[in-house]
Write an enzyme that holds these catalytic residues in place. Sequence first.
Site, PDB file in Angstrom:
ATOM      1  N   TYR A  94      15.611 -28.564  65.034  1.00 32.42           N
ATOM      2  CA  TYR A  94      13.829 -28.359  65.254  1.00 32.42           C
ATOM      3  C   TYR A  94      13.275 -30.492  64.376  1.00 32.42           C
ATOM      4  CZ  TYR A  94       9.632 -27.429  66.049  1.00 32.42           C
ATOM      5  OH  TYR A  94       7.968 -27.223  66.077  1.00 32.42           O
ATOM      6  N   SER A 189      20.376 -24.718  65.535  1.00 34.98           N
ATOM      7  CA  SER A 189      19.381 -23.977  65.059  1.00 34.98           C
ATOM      8  C   SER A 189      18.587 -24.078  66.254  1.00 34.98           C
ATOM      9  CB  SER A 189      18.671 -24.362  64.437  1.00 34.98           C
ATOM     10  OG  SER A 189      17.304 -24.598  63.555  1.00 34.98           O
ATOM     11  N   ASP A 275      19.233 -16.091  56.193  1.00 37.18           N
ATOM     12  CA  ASP A 275      18.035 -17.311  56.895  1.00 37.18           C
ATOM     13  C   ASP A 275      16.905 -16.333  57.795  1.00 37.18           C
ATOM     14  OD1 ASP A 275      17.118 -18.555  58.337  1.00 37.18           O
ATOM     15  OD2 ASP A 275      19.052 -18.685  60.728  1.00 37.18           O
ATOM     16  N   HIS A 304      19.682 -20.939  56.790  1.00 32.04           N
ATOM     17  CA  HIS A 304      19.630 -21.012  57.552  1.00 32.04           C
ATOM     18  C   HIS A 304      20.605 -22.882  57.204  1.00 32.04           C
ATOM     19  CE1 HIS A 304      18.453 -21.861  61.011  1.00 32.04           C
ATOM     20  NE2 HIS A 304      17.658 -23.743  61.333  1.00 32.04           N
TER      21      HIS A 304
END
Length: 325
Positions: A94, A189, A275, A304
């Site tokens: 992202y 992700s 995470d 993460h």
Amino acid sequence: MATLPPQLGPLPPSVVSEPDDFDRFWARTLDEARSFDPEARTTERVAVEQPLSELRYWDISFRGFGGQRVKAWLSRPARCDDEPLPCVVQIPGYGRGRGLPGENPHVAAAGMAHLLLDVRGQGCGYGSGGDTPDLHDGAPEAPGVVTRGISAPETYYYRRLIVDAVRAVDAVRKLPDVDAERVIVMGNSQGGGVALAVAGLVSDLRGVTVSVPFLCDIPAVYQSAQGEPYAELVRYLSVRRAEREVVFRTLAYVDGVNHARRAQAPSLWGLGLRDTCCPPLGGQQALAAYAGPTEVEIYSDNGHEGGEFYYLRRQLTWIRELCAA
């Protein structure tokens, strides 16, 4: 359904719904996207200079959602001449775009072709930028796409990005120096969630490898996720209080759990159990739902960031072994 390792423990039932027209929606979406370029033969490819003498790079564009031109970098080892190689299609996380040529050399340095997809409308969150606007909407922008078009699945941003990723697979399979039967999809992700969707929509991938995936069991992880990008969804629903049901219906069409139920390719997963950005429950639910073979690397003390280069080394070894089989 996959059997989870004992350290992941028993899972509660997934709370994501599955729309009755899920398969029809995606079949119609992909038929429409492919109608702009049925044979994926109008891929444009221009060699580019970059500082890594052992790799060759090309600026690639192909027709993605709505027939729009989508950018990517294609790279491969210089020593391999033009022999058809296995190809890894990678979807960035992202806020990241395709960056600069030479910025992500690991796959090509490991002896394979590598297509690094640009992410429409993103690229200014971190990294070195992107070059593909969303729907000819101006220059790529900073992160903030989670709620774009979320009032209906037909207009939702991630419908467009998933189509771009499927069309990237279509495009590389037409390249003469790519082995069309050995295409692997890879993502971290956001890229992991999109890679799962591709695995569910493309039946004959050689493999898929993901880490800390976003967009999985969204109604459940939304309750505990901290910070971006789920915070965008929180802000949206805190204002549009009456739209909760509509929003989660739209999200069900892109949820990795629903796509994992349809995915058959061998898969490798990396999960960080601390995470808080994409809570591991989502990845675990998608892993449990995955219809094909699974292997998983668990990083109990990581968030993460997951396994970082520990996991990347595992991915590259796994991909090479998979392609040699």
